[in-house]
Design an enzyme around this catalytic site. Structure first.
Site, short mmCIF file in Angstrom:
data_model
loop_
_atom_site.label_atom_id
_atom_site.label_comp_id
_atom_site.label_asym_id
_atom_site.label_seq_id
_atom_site.Cartn_x
_atom_site.Cartn_y
_atom_site.Cartn_z
N HIS A 1 -2.84 -2.88 -0.45
CA HIS A 1 -3.85 -2.32 -1.36
C HIS A 1 -5.23 -2.42 -0.72
O HIS A 1 -5.93 -3.42 -0.84
CB HIS A 1 -3.82 -3.09 -2.69
CG HIS A 1 -4.60 -2.45 -3.79
ND1 HIS A 1 -4.23 -2.55 -5.11
CD2 HIS A 1 -5.73 -1.71 -3.80
CE1 HIS A 1 -5.10 -1.91 -5.88
NE2 HIS A 1 -6.02 -1.40 -5.09
N ASN B 1 -8.31 7.14 -3.36
CA ASN B 1 -9.58 7.51 -4.02
C ASN B 1 -10.66 7.86 -3.00
O ASN B 1 -11.74 7.26 -2.96
CB ASN B 1 -10.04 6.41 -4.96
CG ASN B 1 -10.34 5.10 -4.24
OD1 ASN B 1 -9.76 4.81 -3.19
ND2 ASN B 1 -11.24 4.31 -4.80
N ASP C 1 -7.00 -5.77 -2.22
CA ASP C 1 -7.79 -4.80 -2.98
C ASP C 1 -9.16 -4.65 -2.32
O ASP C 1 -10.19 -4.58 -2.99
CB ASP C 1 -7.92 -5.20 -4.44
CG ASP C 1 -8.51 -4.08 -5.32
OD1 ASP C 1 -8.59 -2.93 -4.82
OD2 ASP C 1 -8.86 -4.36 -6.48
N ASP D 1 -4.56 4.91 -8.47
CA ASP D 1 -5.57 3.92 -8.10
C ASP D 1 -6.24 3.37 -9.35
O ASP D 1 -5.57 2.95 -10.28
CB ASP D 1 -6.56 4.51 -7.11
CG ASP D 1 -7.48 3.45 -6.54
OD1 ASP D 1 -6.95 2.38 -6.18
OD2 ASP D 1 -8.69 3.67 -6.46
N HIS E 1 -18.42 -1.69 -0.32
CA HIS E 1 -19.54 -0.88 -0.82
C HIS E 1 -20.75 -1.13 0.06
O HIS E 1 -20.88 -2.18 0.71
CB HIS E 1 -19.89 -1.25 -2.27
CG HIS E 1 -18.85 -0.87 -3.27
ND1 HIS E 1 -18.58 0.44 -3.60
CD2 HIS E 1 -17.99 -1.64 -3.99
CE1 HIS E 1 -17.62 0.47 -4.51
NE2 HIS E 1 -17.23 -0.77 -4.76
N HIS F 1 -2.92 -5.76 -8.51
CA HIS F 1 -3.94 -6.79 -8.78
C HIS F 1 -3.85 -7.46 -10.15
O HIS F 1 -4.77 -7.38 -10.97
CB HIS F 1 -5.35 -6.26 -8.54
CG HIS F 1 -5.64 -4.89 -9.10
ND1 HIS F 1 -5.34 -4.52 -10.38
CD2 HIS F 1 -6.21 -3.81 -8.51
CE1 HIS F 1 -5.72 -3.27 -10.57
NE2 HIS F 1 -6.25 -2.81 -9.45
N HIS G 1 -8.90 -0.02 0.33
CA HIS G 1 -9.71 1.19 0.20
C HIS G 1 -10.47 1.39 1.51
O HIS G 1 -11.39 0.62 1.81
CB HIS G 1 -10.70 1.06 -0.97
CG HIS G 1 -10.03 0.80 -2.28
ND1 HIS G 1 -9.65 1.80 -3.13
CD2 HIS G 1 -9.65 -0.36 -2.87
CE1 HIS G 1 -9.07 1.28 -4.20
NE2 HIS G 1 -9.05 -0.04 -4.07
#
Length: 427
Positions: A60, A94, A311, A154, A315, A234, A62
Protein backbone atom coordinates in the site's frame (compact mmCIF):
# COMPACT_ATOMS: atom_id res chain seq x y z
CA UNK A 1 25.38 -27.02 -7.29
CA UNK A 2 24.75 -24.54 -10.11
CA UNK A 3 27.41 -21.98 -10.98
CA UNK A 4 27.63 -19.45 -8.13
CA UNK A 5 27.52 -15.75 -9.08
CA UNK A 6 27.54 -14.14 -5.63
CA UNK A 7 28.61 -15.14 -2.12
CA UNK A 8 27.68 -13.06 0.89
CA UNK A 9 30.00 -14.01 3.73
CA UNK A 10 29.68 -13.89 7.51
CA UNK A 11 26.16 -12.52 7.80
CA UNK A 12 24.00 -13.03 10.88
CA UNK A 13 20.84 -15.07 10.34
CA UNK A 14 18.86 -16.25 13.36
CA UNK A 15 21.88 -15.50 15.52
CA UNK A 16 24.27 -17.65 13.49
CA UNK A 17 27.06 -16.72 11.07
CA UNK A 18 26.13 -17.85 7.57
CA UNK A 19 27.34 -17.64 4.00
CA UNK A 20 24.74 -17.10 1.26
CA UNK A 21 25.34 -18.55 -2.20
CA UNK A 22 23.44 -17.03 -5.13
CA UNK A 23 23.09 -18.48 -8.62
CA UNK A 24 21.31 -16.76 -11.49
CA UNK A 25 19.38 -14.46 -9.20
CA UNK A 26 18.16 -17.21 -6.87
CA UNK A 27 19.21 -18.58 -3.53
CA UNK A 28 21.40 -21.65 -4.12
CA UNK A 29 22.35 -22.40 -0.54
CA UNK A 30 22.66 -20.86 2.91
CA UNK A 31 25.10 -22.62 5.22
CA UNK A 32 27.28 -21.93 8.27
CA UNK A 33 30.18 -19.61 7.51
CA UNK A 34 33.36 -21.37 6.49
CA UNK A 35 36.81 -20.38 7.71
CA UNK A 36 38.14 -20.47 4.16
CA UNK A 37 36.39 -20.25 0.84
CA UNK A 38 37.22 -20.81 -2.80
CA UNK A 39 34.94 -18.30 -4.54
CA UNK A 40 35.91 -19.19 -8.09
CA UNK A 41 34.42 -16.59 -10.41
CA UNK A 42 31.79 -15.52 -7.89
CA UNK A 43 31.66 -12.01 -6.50
CA UNK A 44 32.20 -11.97 -2.73
CA UNK A 45 30.41 -9.50 -0.47
CA UNK A 46 31.68 -9.36 3.11
CA UNK A 47 28.83 -8.81 5.58
CA UNK A 48 31.11 -8.28 8.61
CA UNK A 49 28.47 -9.69 10.93
CA UNK A 50 25.61 -7.49 9.73
CA UNK A 51 22.13 -8.95 10.04
CA UNK A 52 20.79 -10.75 6.97
CA UNK A 53 17.12 -10.04 6.30
CA UNK A 54 14.74 -10.96 3.46
CA UNK A 55 13.55 -8.03 1.37
CA UNK A 56 10.13 -6.78 2.34
CA UNK A 57 6.91 -6.10 0.45
CA UNK A 58 4.75 -3.01 0.84
CA UNK A 59 1.21 -3.58 -0.41
CA UNK A 60 0.00 0.00 0.00
CA UNK A 61 2.04 2.90 -1.37
CA UNK A 62 1.19 6.20 -3.06
CA UNK A 63 3.85 7.07 -5.63
CA UNK A 64 1.89 10.08 -6.94
CA UNK A 65 3.07 9.75 -10.55
CA UNK A 66 1.53 10.70 -12.92
CA UNK A 67 0.09 14.04 -11.95
CA UNK A 68 1.57 14.86 -8.53
CA UNK A 69 5.29 14.48 -9.11
CA UNK A 70 5.99 17.42 -6.81
CA UNK A 71 4.95 15.14 -3.90
CA UNK A 72 6.70 11.98 -5.13
CA UNK A 73 7.50 10.19 -8.37
CA UNK A 74 8.30 6.62 -9.30
CA UNK A 75 12.06 7.24 -9.23
CA UNK A 76 12.13 8.86 -5.78
CA UNK A 77 9.57 6.50 -4.29
CA UNK A 78 11.49 3.42 -5.38
CA UNK A 79 14.69 4.98 -4.07
CA UNK A 80 13.08 5.27 -0.65
CA UNK A 81 11.85 1.69 -1.01
CA UNK A 82 15.32 0.41 -1.92
CA UNK A 83 16.92 2.02 1.13
CA UNK A 84 13.93 1.06 3.26
CA UNK A 85 14.42 -2.67 2.60
CA UNK A 86 11.59 -3.24 0.11
CA UNK A 87 11.85 -5.35 -3.04
CA UNK A 88 8.15 -5.28 -3.98
CA UNK A 89 6.03 -2.12 -4.02
CA UNK A 90 2.30 -2.03 -4.79
CA UNK A 91 1.20 1.49 -5.76
CA UNK A 92 -2.29 2.89 -5.48
CA UNK A 93 -4.34 4.28 -8.34
CA UNK A 94 -5.07 7.81 -7.06
CA UNK A 95 -2.91 9.51 -9.66
CA UNK A 96 -3.88 12.15 -12.21
CA UNK A 97 -5.08 10.71 -14.48
CA UNK A 98 -6.27 7.82 -12.33
CA UNK A 99 -4.74 4.43 -13.07
CA UNK A 100 -8.00 3.16 -14.58
CA UNK A 101 -6.63 2.31 -18.05
CA UNK A 102 -3.66 0.43 -19.41
CA UNK A 103 -1.79 3.52 -20.62
CA UNK A 104 -1.35 4.78 -17.05
CA UNK A 105 -0.33 1.32 -15.83
CA UNK A 106 2.24 1.04 -18.61
CA UNK A 107 3.62 4.52 -17.85
CA UNK A 108 4.21 3.52 -14.22
CA UNK A 109 5.94 0.31 -15.21
CA UNK A 110 8.05 2.04 -17.87
CA UNK A 111 9.25 4.59 -15.29
CA UNK A 112 10.18 1.81 -12.87
CA UNK A 113 12.13 -0.07 -15.55
CA UNK A 114 13.90 3.13 -16.62
CA UNK A 115 15.06 4.31 -13.21
CA UNK A 116 15.31 1.04 -11.25
CA UNK A 117 15.86 -1.75 -13.81
CA UNK A 118 17.23 -4.11 -11.12
CA UNK A 119 14.39 -3.35 -8.71
CA UNK A 120 12.61 -2.63 -6.46
CA UNK A 121 9.81 -4.18 -8.49
CA UNK A 122 6.69 -2.10 -9.04
CA UNK A 123 3.25 -3.70 -9.02
CA UNK A 124 0.45 -1.23 -9.85
CA UNK A 125 -2.98 -1.45 -8.25
CA UNK A 126 -5.71 -0.67 -10.73
CA UNK A 127 -8.61 1.66 -10.02
CA UNK A 128 -11.74 -0.23 -9.00
CA UNK A 129 -14.05 2.29 -10.65
CA UNK A 130 -13.51 4.82 -13.42
CA UNK A 131 -11.94 7.95 -12.03
CA UNK A 132 -12.39 6.44 -8.54
CA UNK A 133 -15.86 8.00 -8.68
CA UNK A 134 -17.69 4.87 -7.53
CA UNK A 135 -20.13 5.04 -10.42
CA UNK A 136 -18.86 2.64 -13.10
CA UNK A 137 -16.43 -0.26 -12.93
CA UNK A 138 -12.98 0.28 -14.41
CA UNK A 139 -11.89 -2.03 -17.29
CA UNK A 140 -10.41 -4.73 -15.07
CA UNK A 141 -9.45 -7.11 -17.86
CA UNK A 142 -7.44 -4.38 -19.58
CA UNK A 143 -5.75 -3.39 -16.32
CA UNK A 144 -4.96 -6.97 -15.34
CA UNK A 145 -3.38 -7.65 -18.73
CA UNK A 146 -1.31 -4.47 -18.40
CA UNK A 147 0.15 -5.64 -15.07
CA UNK A 148 -2.17 -4.57 -12.23
CA UNK A 149 -1.99 -7.10 -9.40
CA UNK A 150 -5.03 -5.91 -7.43
CA UNK A 151 -7.87 -3.38 -7.59
CA UNK A 152 -8.89 -0.65 -5.17
CA UNK A 153 -10.88 2.55 -5.01
CA UNK A 154 -8.16 3.71 -2.66
CA UNK A 155 -9.33 6.41 -0.22
CA UNK A 156 -12.76 6.88 -1.81
CA UNK A 157 -15.18 4.33 -0.32
CA UNK A 158 -17.59 2.75 -2.82
CA UNK A 159 -21.03 3.72 -1.51
CA UNK A 160 -22.96 1.27 -3.67
CA UNK A 161 -22.84 -2.22 -2.17
CA UNK A 162 -24.21 -3.63 -5.43
CA UNK A 163 -21.39 -2.05 -7.42
CA UNK A 164 -18.82 -3.23 -4.89
CA UNK A 165 -20.17 -6.76 -5.14
CA UNK A 166 -19.81 -6.72 -8.94
CA UNK A 167 -16.29 -5.38 -8.57
CA UNK A 168 -15.32 -8.31 -6.35
CA UNK A 169 -16.82 -10.78 -8.81
CA UNK A 170 -15.08 -9.33 -11.88
CA UNK A 171 -11.76 -9.04 -10.04
CA UNK A 172 -12.05 -12.69 -9.10
CA UNK A 173 -12.43 -13.60 -12.78
CA UNK A 174 -8.87 -12.34 -13.24
CA UNK A 175 -7.58 -13.92 -10.03
CA UNK A 176 -7.15 -10.48 -8.49
CA UNK A 177 -8.01 -9.32 -4.98
CA UNK A 178 -9.97 -6.16 -4.18
CA UNK A 179 -8.44 -3.90 -1.52
CA UNK A 180 -10.97 -1.77 0.34
CA UNK A 181 -10.50 1.46 2.24
CA UNK A 182 -12.96 0.84 5.06
CA UNK A 183 -14.71 4.08 5.91
CA UNK A 184 -18.38 4.86 6.14
CA UNK A 185 -18.91 7.58 3.51
CA UNK A 186 -21.02 9.70 5.84
CA UNK A 187 -19.27 9.56 9.24
CA UNK A 188 -16.48 12.09 9.63
CA UNK A 189 -14.88 11.29 6.28
CA UNK A 190 -11.11 11.92 6.27
CA UNK A 191 -11.32 14.03 9.43
CA UNK A 192 -7.82 12.94 10.36
CA UNK A 193 -8.34 12.72 14.12
CA UNK A 194 -10.12 10.13 16.25
CA UNK A 195 -13.44 11.10 17.78
CA UNK A 196 -13.16 11.10 21.55
CA UNK A 197 -11.83 13.05 24.50
CA UNK A 198 -8.70 14.20 22.68
CA UNK A 199 -10.59 15.60 19.66
CA UNK A 200 -13.05 17.29 22.04
CA UNK A 201 -10.26 18.99 23.97
CA UNK A 202 -8.58 20.07 20.73
CA UNK A 203 -11.85 21.28 19.22
CA UNK A 204 -11.35 19.33 15.98
CA UNK A 205 -13.90 17.69 13.70
CA UNK A 206 -13.31 13.97 14.11
CA UNK A 207 -14.05 10.46 12.86
CA UNK A 208 -15.32 7.73 15.22
CA UNK A 209 -13.89 4.23 15.11
CA UNK A 210 -17.32 2.92 14.17
CA UNK A 211 -16.93 4.63 10.77
CA UNK A 212 -14.25 2.08 9.95
CA UNK A 213 -15.95 -0.86 11.64
CA UNK A 214 -19.25 -0.36 9.78
CA UNK A 215 -17.52 -0.75 6.42
CA UNK A 216 -15.49 -3.69 7.70
CA UNK A 217 -18.77 -5.37 8.65
CA UNK A 218 -20.20 -4.84 5.17
CA UNK A 219 -17.11 -6.20 3.51
CA UNK A 220 -16.98 -9.28 5.72
CA UNK A 221 -20.61 -10.12 4.98
CA UNK A 222 -20.06 -9.70 1.23
CA UNK A 223 -16.90 -11.82 1.24
CA UNK A 224 -18.71 -14.52 3.20
CA UNK A 225 -21.76 -14.46 0.94
CA UNK A 226 -19.70 -14.56 -2.27
CA UNK A 227 -17.02 -16.87 -0.82
CA UNK A 228 -14.39 -14.62 -2.37
CA UNK A 229 -11.21 -13.06 -1.00
CA UNK A 230 -11.15 -9.43 0.08
CA UNK A 231 -8.33 -7.41 1.60
CA UNK A 232 -8.97 -4.66 4.15
CA UNK A 233 -6.60 -1.69 4.13
CA UNK A 234 -4.98 0.13 7.08
CA UNK A 235 -7.07 -1.25 9.97
CA UNK A 236 -6.76 1.04 12.98
CA UNK A 237 -9.18 0.09 15.77
CA UNK A 238 -10.25 -2.68 18.15
CA UNK A 239 -13.80 -2.86 16.79
CA UNK A 240 -12.46 -3.78 13.35
CA UNK A 241 -9.98 -6.28 14.80
CA UNK A 242 -12.75 -8.05 16.70
CA UNK A 243 -14.89 -8.28 13.58
CA UNK A 244 -12.01 -9.63 11.50
CA UNK A 245 -11.08 -12.22 14.13
CA UNK A 246 -14.69 -13.45 14.32
CA UNK A 247 -14.91 -13.60 10.53
CA UNK A 248 -11.73 -15.64 10.26
CA UNK A 249 -13.01 -18.06 12.86
CA UNK A 250 -15.98 -18.65 10.53
CA UNK A 251 -13.68 -19.21 7.56
CA UNK A 252 -14.38 -15.94 5.74
CA UNK A 253 -11.68 -15.22 3.15
CA UNK A 254 -10.69 -11.90 4.64
CA UNK A 255 -7.15 -10.56 4.97
CA UNK A 256 -6.15 -7.29 6.61
CA UNK A 257 -3.28 -4.87 7.05
CA UNK A 258 -2.30 -2.22 9.53
CA UNK A 259 0.36 0.47 9.26
CA UNK A 260 3.41 1.09 11.44
CA UNK A 261 2.23 4.53 12.56
CA UNK A 262 -0.74 2.99 14.39
CA UNK A 263 1.68 0.95 16.51
CA UNK A 264 4.15 3.75 17.19
CA UNK A 265 1.75 6.63 17.92
CA UNK A 266 -1.70 7.21 19.38
CA UNK A 267 -4.11 10.14 19.36
CA UNK A 268 -2.34 11.46 22.47
CA UNK A 269 0.48 12.68 20.24
CA UNK A 270 -1.79 15.43 18.93
CA UNK A 271 -2.21 17.10 22.31
CA UNK A 272 1.33 16.68 23.58
CA UNK A 273 2.73 20.13 24.32
CA UNK A 274 5.55 19.75 21.78
CA UNK A 275 3.46 18.26 18.98
CA UNK A 276 -0.03 19.70 19.51
CA UNK A 277 -2.01 19.95 16.26
CA UNK A 278 0.90 18.51 14.25
CA UNK A 279 -0.52 18.08 10.75
CA UNK A 280 2.16 15.50 9.96
CA UNK A 281 0.16 13.17 12.19
CA UNK A 282 -3.08 13.79 10.31
CA UNK A 283 -3.84 10.49 8.60
CA UNK A 284 -6.89 8.58 7.40
CA UNK A 285 -7.96 6.52 9.29
CA UNK A 286 -6.72 8.59 12.22
CA UNK A 287 -4.39 7.63 15.02
CA UNK A 288 -6.54 5.90 17.63
CA UNK A 289 -6.38 5.14 21.37
CA UNK A 290 -3.90 3.07 23.37
CA UNK A 291 -6.53 0.35 23.64
CA UNK A 292 -6.89 0.24 19.86
CA UNK A 293 -3.11 0.07 19.56
CA UNK A 294 -2.95 -2.89 21.94
CA UNK A 295 -5.63 -4.67 19.91
CA UNK A 296 -3.46 -4.29 16.81
CA UNK A 297 -0.41 -5.71 18.60
CA UNK A 298 -2.46 -8.69 19.74
CA UNK A 299 -3.88 -9.19 16.25
CA UNK A 300 -0.44 -9.14 14.61
CA UNK A 301 1.00 -11.54 17.14
CA UNK A 302 -1.84 -14.07 16.90
CA UNK A 303 -2.17 -13.85 13.10
CA UNK A 304 -5.55 -12.11 12.96
CA UNK A 305 -3.83 -9.16 11.28
CA UNK A 306 -2.07 -10.55 8.23
CA UNK A 307 0.35 -7.88 7.11
CA UNK A 308 1.98 -4.51 7.53
CA UNK A 309 1.70 -1.84 4.84
CA UNK A 310 3.07 1.68 5.14
CA UNK A 311 0.23 3.55 3.41
CA UNK A 312 3.13 5.79 2.31
CA UNK A 313 1.42 9.08 1.46
CA UNK A 314 3.94 11.84 0.66
CA UNK A 315 2.93 15.48 0.50
CA UNK A 316 4.81 18.70 -0.18
CA UNK A 317 5.84 20.64 2.90
CA UNK A 318 3.64 23.63 2.19
CA UNK A 319 0.56 21.40 1.94
CA UNK A 320 0.99 20.31 5.55
CA UNK A 321 1.99 23.77 6.81
CA UNK A 322 -1.54 24.96 7.35
CA UNK A 323 -4.43 24.64 9.80
CA UNK A 324 -5.17 21.08 10.89
CA UNK A 325 -8.65 21.02 9.34
CA UNK A 326 -7.25 22.15 5.96
CA UNK A 327 -4.18 19.89 5.76
CA UNK A 328 -4.30 16.73 3.64
CA UNK A 329 -4.20 13.34 5.34
CA UNK A 330 -1.12 11.20 4.97
CA UNK A 331 2.20 10.14 6.47
CA UNK A 332 5.38 9.41 4.54
CA UNK A 333 6.49 5.96 5.69
CA UNK A 334 8.83 4.06 3.36
CA UNK A 335 12.01 5.43 4.99
CA UNK A 336 11.03 4.72 8.59
CA UNK A 337 8.93 1.52 8.46
CA UNK A 338 11.76 -0.97 8.94
CA UNK A 339 13.42 0.85 11.83
CA UNK A 340 10.18 1.46 13.71
CA UNK A 341 8.74 -2.04 13.35
CA UNK A 342 12.05 -3.81 14.08
CA UNK A 343 12.28 -1.73 17.27
CA UNK A 344 8.91 -3.17 18.28
CA UNK A 345 10.50 -6.62 18.02
CA UNK A 346 13.50 -5.50 20.05
CA UNK A 347 11.14 -4.08 22.70
CA UNK A 348 9.23 -7.37 22.95
CA UNK A 349 5.94 -5.92 21.73
CA UNK A 350 5.95 -7.73 18.38
CA UNK A 351 6.95 -11.34 17.84
CA UNK A 352 9.80 -11.84 15.40
CA UNK A 353 7.84 -14.36 13.33
CA UNK A 354 4.93 -11.89 13.15
CA UNK A 355 7.33 -9.22 11.88
CA UNK A 356 8.62 -11.44 9.08
CA UNK A 357 5.16 -12.71 8.16
CA UNK A 358 3.72 -9.20 8.06
CA UNK A 359 6.45 -7.84 5.77
CA UNK A 360 7.30 -10.87 3.60
CA UNK A 361 5.33 -14.10 3.30
CA UNK A 362 2.01 -12.49 4.25
CA UNK A 363 1.67 -9.87 1.50
CA UNK A 364 3.38 -12.06 -1.10
CA UNK A 365 0.96 -14.88 -0.38
CA UNK A 366 -2.09 -12.65 -0.65
CA UNK A 367 -1.04 -10.95 -3.91
CA UNK A 368 1.04 -13.72 -5.52
CA UNK A 369 4.34 -11.82 -5.46
CA UNK A 370 7.90 -13.19 -5.32
CA UNK A 371 9.24 -13.80 -1.80
CA UNK A 372 12.54 -14.91 -0.31
CA UNK A 373 12.52 -17.34 2.63
CA UNK A 374 16.20 -18.27 2.08
CA UNK A 375 15.27 -21.63 0.63
CA UNK A 376 16.97 -22.92 -2.55
CA UNK A 377 15.21 -21.48 -5.60
CA UNK A 378 13.83 -18.42 -3.80
CA UNK A 379 14.59 -15.04 -5.40
CA UNK A 380 17.84 -13.66 -3.98
CA UNK A 381 16.13 -10.61 -2.49
CA UNK A 382 17.79 -9.62 0.79
CA UNK A 383 19.56 -6.81 2.56
CA UNK A 384 22.26 -6.38 5.17
CA UNK A 385 20.95 -4.52 8.20
CA UNK A 386 22.71 -2.86 11.10
CA UNK A 387 20.19 -3.05 13.96
CA UNK A 388 22.38 -0.89 16.22
CA UNK A 389 23.02 2.07 13.94
CA UNK A 390 21.22 5.15 15.19
CA UNK A 391 19.96 7.83 12.86
CA UNK A 392 17.86 10.94 13.27
CA UNK A 393 14.75 11.48 11.17
CA UNK A 394 15.35 14.79 9.43
CA UNK A 395 14.56 15.77 5.82
CA UNK A 396 18.17 15.09 4.80
CA UNK A 397 18.03 11.44 5.97
CA UNK A 398 14.80 10.65 4.09
CA UNK A 399 15.11 9.40 0.50
CA UNK A 400 11.45 10.07 -0.32
CA UNK A 401 10.38 13.52 -1.48
CA UNK A 402 7.79 13.30 1.26
CA UNK A 403 9.16 14.65 4.54
CA UNK A 404 5.72 14.63 6.18
CA UNK A 405 6.23 12.29 9.10
CA UNK A 406 5.44 12.86 12.78
CA UNK A 407 8.74 11.08 13.52
CA UNK A 408 10.77 14.14 12.45
CA UNK A 409 13.42 14.83 15.06
CA UNK A 410 13.31 11.34 16.54
CA UNK A 411 16.34 9.09 16.75
CA UNK A 412 15.67 5.59 15.40
CA UNK A 413 17.78 2.43 15.47
CA UNK A 414 18.47 0.18 12.48
CA UNK A 415 19.57 1.01 8.96
CA UNK A 416 19.89 -0.85 5.65
CA UNK A 417 23.55 -0.94 4.61
CA UNK A 418 23.24 -2.69 1.24
CA UNK A 419 20.39 -4.30 -0.65
CA UNK A 420 20.31 -7.08 -3.25
CA UNK A 421 17.41 -7.97 -5.53
CA UNK A 422 17.73 -11.13 -7.59
CA UNK A 423 21.37 -11.18 -6.57
CA UNK A 424 22.08 -7.69 -7.94
CA UNK A 425 23.17 -4.90 -5.62
CA UNK A 426 20.74 -2.02 -5.96
CA UNK A 427 22.09 0.25 -3.17
Amino acid sequence: MAKIDLIVRRAKLDGKDVDVFVSRGKIAEVKPSAESLEPGDARVEEAYGLQLMPSMTDAHVHLREPGFEYKEDVESGLRAAAWGGFSNIMCMANTKPVNDNDSVTELMLDKARKFWPKGPRLFPIGGLTKGLKGEELAPMAELARAGCVAFSNDGVPVKSTELFRRAMEYASDWDRVVIDHCEDPYLGVAAGVNEGEVSSRLGLAAQPDVAEALQVSRDILLAEYLDMPLHLAHISCRKSVDLIRFAKERGVRITAETAPHYLVLTEDYLEDEATEYDTNAKVNPPLRTKDDQQALFDALNDGTMDIFATDHAPHAGYEKETEFDLAPCGISGLDTALSTTWQLVADGKLKKDAFYRAWTTGPCGIFNLPVNTFQPGDPADFFLFDPEEEWTVVPETLYSKGKNTPLLGRTLKGRVKTHFIQGKKIV
